[in-house]
Design an enzyme around this catalytic site. Sequence first.
Site, short mmCIF file in Angstrom:
data_model
loop_
_atom_site.label_atom_id
_atom_site.label_comp_id
_atom_site.label_asym_id
_atom_site.label_seq_id
_atom_site.Cartn_x
_atom_site.Cartn_y
_atom_site.Cartn_z
N SER A 197 0.80 -1.24 0.00
CA SER A 197 0.00 0.00 0.00
C SER A 197 0.83 1.28 0.00
O SER A 197 0.26 2.37 -0.11
CB SER A 197 -0.96 0.01 1.19
OG SER A 197 -2.09 -0.78 0.91
N LYS A 237 0.12 3.66 -2.78
CA LYS A 237 -0.88 4.73 -2.74
C LYS A 237 -0.26 6.11 -2.52
O LYS A 237 -0.93 7.12 -2.77
CB LYS A 237 -1.91 4.43 -1.66
CG LYS A 237 -2.74 3.17 -1.93
CD LYS A 237 -3.81 2.97 -0.88
CE LYS A 237 -4.65 1.73 -1.15
NZ LYS A 237 -4.00 0.49 -0.68
N SER A 255 -6.73 3.43 3.59
CA SER A 255 -5.95 2.71 2.59
C SER A 255 -6.87 1.85 1.72
O SER A 255 -6.61 0.68 1.46
CB SER A 255 -4.87 1.84 3.25
OG SER A 255 -3.90 1.45 2.31
N LYS A 303 2.66 6.69 5.60
CA LYS A 303 1.79 5.60 5.09
C LYS A 303 2.33 4.23 5.46
O LYS A 303 3.53 3.99 5.43
CB LYS A 303 1.71 5.72 3.56
CG LYS A 303 0.71 4.78 2.90
CD LYS A 303 -0.69 5.32 2.99
CE LYS A 303 -1.72 4.33 2.46
NZ LYS A 303 -1.87 3.11 3.27
#
Length: 366
Positions: free
Chosen positions: A53, A56, A113, A215
């Site tokens: 992720s 992202k 997310s 993140k």
Amino acid sequence: MIKISTYIKVFFFIFIILVSNSLFAKKAAIVMDYETKEVLFEVNADTLNFPASLTKIMTLYIVFDYIHKDNLNWQTQLKVSKFAASESPSKLYLEAGTSISVEDAVMALIVKSANDVATVVAENISGTEKEFAKLMTSYARKLGMNKTTFKNAHGLPDRAQMTTARDIATLSNALITNFPNEYKLFSKTKFVWKNKTYKTHNKLMLSYEGADGIKTGYIRASGFQLAFSAVRKNKRLIGVYFGGDTGKQRNKSLAFLMDRSFKKLKIEKTNNQKTVISKKIDNNTSKNKYIVVVGTFKYKKNAEKHLKLIRKKYPKTTNNKEATVALIKSNGKQLYESRFQFFSKKDAKLACSRLKKYKRDCFIRG
């Protein structure tokens, strides 16, 4: 004894990472000085890993860039396709045929997310996720992420989607530099969608002194990952960790490396366990997204002094606005902008007109 103990911990940590040292090393880490880009710690920083992720971050980078180029705005409605709605969790469970605003999409990507939201963003910008992935890779090359290839917008498993700890640190640095106002959103800990509250996956941000983003990531093939930023005594460090066995182990290991790197710069912890996010974020981001630039300087100290001068002489214009210095590039040179941010478009124009009456430099970034 304290120093010996610290050296033992460092040696043990490096040993644990190095046992997996290969071209596709699972465990990797890097800590970088944001301002100078000096690497303070690295292990396997250039070996290939699945970004999960952390992908992202690039999806969001492109959204912010499109907003700045007026190709999108915060209230643009993004249509949800059947394909996007069918993505695997983590997700918002969007329904095909509905829509979501850019503002809600951004918060869903940062806090929840959400994989379905990432695909919605990709399809609305590029038509298909495959084309958006090509755009992501093109952005990566422009930023100097030479070992990164994107194949989707969310980070779900794809054998050809690879990156490195160093490339993710480069991306994190670029996002903070190029979109300082939007980056503030990464310190948000909650997001409300259809009366349901989602909480951040970034647990280290809730406990680490000076943390302000950015993140987390996880897929089985790559383990637990984290791109992280923290500021102590006006010094920002960016840390990236790949291949945690658990989220807790990942957080503990990166916190140790960040502490060690701050200490290397002679910056110690305060007595407070956590000095959380420094400034209050305006919830109405879509309306208060404008930045007033009051000067550009070769040296950071001069930019900081200028902010204090403007604040002191023109309190009516700068009242309740956040002062910040941003590193920019102009004609290949690094410069520092003195900025006040979180203005509405109307207030930004009014502020500049006031300053120009007194022959002060001023322009607006939207």
